[in-house]
Design an enzyme around this catalytic site. Structure first.
Site, PDB file in Angstrom:
ATOM      1  N   LEU A 126       0.836  -1.199   0.000  1.00  0.00           N
ATOM      2  CA  LEU A 126       0.000   0.000   0.000  1.00  0.00           C
ATOM      3  C   LEU A 126       0.875   1.255   0.000  1.00  0.00           C
ATOM      4  O   LEU A 126       1.936   1.292   0.635  1.00  0.00           O
ATOM      5  CB  LEU A 126      -0.906  -0.029   1.231  1.00  0.00           C
ATOM      6  CG  LEU A 126      -1.831  -1.262   1.270  1.00  0.00           C
ATOM      7  CD1 LEU A 126      -2.417  -1.454   2.647  1.00  0.00           C
ATOM      8  CD2 LEU A 126      -2.927  -1.135   0.211  1.00  0.00           C
ATOM      9  N   GLU A 185      -2.897 -18.045  14.126  1.00  0.00           N
ATOM     10  CA  GLU A 185      -3.463 -16.803  13.566  1.00  0.00           C
ATOM     11  C   GLU A 185      -4.957 -16.705  13.861  1.00  0.00           C
ATOM     12  O   GLU A 185      -5.480 -15.647  14.216  1.00  0.00           O
ATOM     13  CB  GLU A 185      -3.237 -16.765  12.059  1.00  0.00           C
ATOM     14  CG  GLU A 185      -1.803 -16.642  11.647  1.00  0.00           C
ATOM     15  CD  GLU A 185      -1.629 -16.715  10.147  1.00  0.00           C
ATOM     16  OE1 GLU A 185      -2.574 -17.054   9.425  1.00  0.00           O
ATOM     17  OE2 GLU A 185      -0.524 -16.397   9.698  1.00  0.00           O
ATOM     18  N   ASP A 187       5.395  -4.429   6.929  1.00  0.00           N
ATOM     19  CA  ASP A 187       5.535  -5.463   7.973  1.00  0.00           C
ATOM     20  C   ASP A 187       6.316  -4.925   9.167  1.00  0.00           C
ATOM     21  O   ASP A 187       6.986  -5.688   9.868  1.00  0.00           O
ATOM     22  CB  ASP A 187       6.245  -6.707   7.420  1.00  0.00           C
ATOM     23  CG  ASP A 187       5.443  -7.360   6.313  1.00  0.00           C
ATOM     24  OD1 ASP A 187       6.065  -8.003   5.455  1.00  0.00           O
ATOM     25  OD2 ASP A 187       4.199  -7.204   6.307  1.00  0.00           O
ATOM     26  N   ASN A 218      -2.737  -5.581  10.582  1.00  0.00           N
ATOM     27  CA  ASN A 218      -2.305  -6.603   9.635  1.00  0.00           C
ATOM     28  C   ASN A 218      -1.815  -7.799  10.415  1.00  0.00           C
ATOM     29  O   ASN A 218      -1.417  -7.699  11.575  1.00  0.00           O
ATOM     30  CB  ASN A 218      -1.172  -6.071   8.738  1.00  0.00           C
ATOM     31  CG  ASN A 218      -0.761  -7.090   7.670  1.00  0.00           C
ATOM     32  OD1 ASN A 218      -1.599  -7.704   7.029  1.00  0.00           O
ATOM     33  ND2 ASN A 218       0.554  -7.277   7.513  1.00  0.00           N
ATOM     34  N   HIS A 265       0.908 -11.025  10.080  1.00  0.00           N
ATOM     35  CA  HIS A 265       2.079 -11.468   9.316  1.00  0.00           C
ATOM     36  C   HIS A 265       2.540 -12.811   9.889  1.00  0.00           C
ATOM     37  O   HIS A 265       2.680 -12.934  11.121  1.00  0.00           O
ATOM     38  CB  HIS A 265       3.204 -10.424   9.396  1.00  0.00           C
ATOM     39  CG  HIS A 265       4.411 -10.794   8.603  1.00  0.00           C
ATOM     40  ND1 HIS A 265       4.451 -10.694   7.233  1.00  0.00           N
ATOM     41  CD2 HIS A 265       5.610 -11.298   8.986  1.00  0.00           C
ATOM     42  CE1 HIS A 265       5.638 -11.125   6.812  1.00  0.00           C
ATOM     43  NE2 HIS A 265       6.353 -11.487   7.844  1.00  0.00           N
ATOM     44  N   SER A 273       2.318 -12.621  13.901  1.00  0.00           N
ATOM     45  CA  SER A 273       2.290 -11.315  14.568  1.00  0.00           C
ATOM     46  C   SER A 273       1.138 -10.470  14.040  1.00  0.00           C
ATOM     47  O   SER A 273       0.913 -10.415  12.831  1.00  0.00           O
ATOM     48  CB  SER A 273       3.601 -10.547  14.296  1.00  0.00           C
ATOM     49  OG  SER A 273       4.731 -11.304  14.692  1.00  0.00           O
TER      50      SER A 273
END
Ligand code: GRF
Length: 203
Positions: free
Chosen positions: A92, A173, A144, A106, A108, A135
């Site tokens: 982005l 996750e 990231d 986000n 990762h 994470s």
């Protein structure tokens, strides 16, 4: 609170978040799923849960700025309190990130700051890493690299392959993201400058 999720792939993280909302573990609504890929599996998962979908296909735009502008318009139309990137495989622009700073998360698949970028599982195995994981972080201009909110750790097994390691990381996750999102929508998790805070305490 209103959540918009962005996904490019299967959408298993998206679905884990929706299921957490459905069982009352997240006090918010997922108002839309937006994908850059018309054939993303996440779209079918959204339909299954009755969640509206929007497609902003990056191949239809001439340049990153034009795509990001169209994506921002689609997001803003939903009036989100939180934007969740769940396997959204686009880099982005800084202007786009600035627009959502402090209200974009986000996930990762590594223990940041280890292994930013792609192919994290294969890289961890190649290094003989003893542990790996996932994470959740606030999205900032650094790819990231935003302040980490929550991490989940797993042991790397001697006979692990990237696929088997990825599967165990994804299970982490699917627990991690709903917890971090629940903190944010309840006002406990914030981005204060360059630090994430929970109940006012630096994470
Ligand atoms: C997840 O493993 C996430 O860590 C990475 O992309 C994958 C998305 O998987 N960013 P899914 O689309 O949520 O199943």
């Amino acid at each position: 609170p209103r959540i918009v999720v962005l996904a490019s792939g299967e959408g298993s993280n998206f679905e884990a978040i929706v299921e957490a909302v459905e069982r009352g573990a997240i006090a918010a609504r997922v108002v839309a799923l937006i994908s850059n890929r018309p054939r993303a599996g996440a779209l079918a998962r959204a339909a299954h849960h009755g969640i509206p979908t929007r497609i902003v296909d990056h191949t239809g735009y001439d340049g990153r700025e034009a795509f990001d502008a169209a994506l921002a318009a689609a997001i803003d139309a939903q009036r989100p309190d939180l934007v969740v990137l769940a396997g959204f495989m686009r880099i982005l622009t800084p202007e786009f990130v600035d627009r959502y700073l402090g209200r974009m998360l986000n996930i990762h698949p590594s223990l940041l700051p280890r292994y930013p970028g792609l192919d994290t599982h294969a890289r961890a195995l190649a290094d003989g890493a003893a542990e790996h994981g996932a994470s959740i972080h606030f999205v900032t201009r650094e790819l990231d690299g935003g302040p980490v909110v929550l991490q989940g750790r797993i042991a790397v097994l001697a006979d692990d392959t990237p696929a088997r390691l990825a599967a165990r990381v994804q299970a982490v996750e699917h627990r991690l993201y709903p917890e971090a999102i629940a903190w944010f929508v309840s006002g406990r998790l914030r981005l204060d400058g360059d630090r994430a805070t929970l109940d006012g305490n630096p994470l």
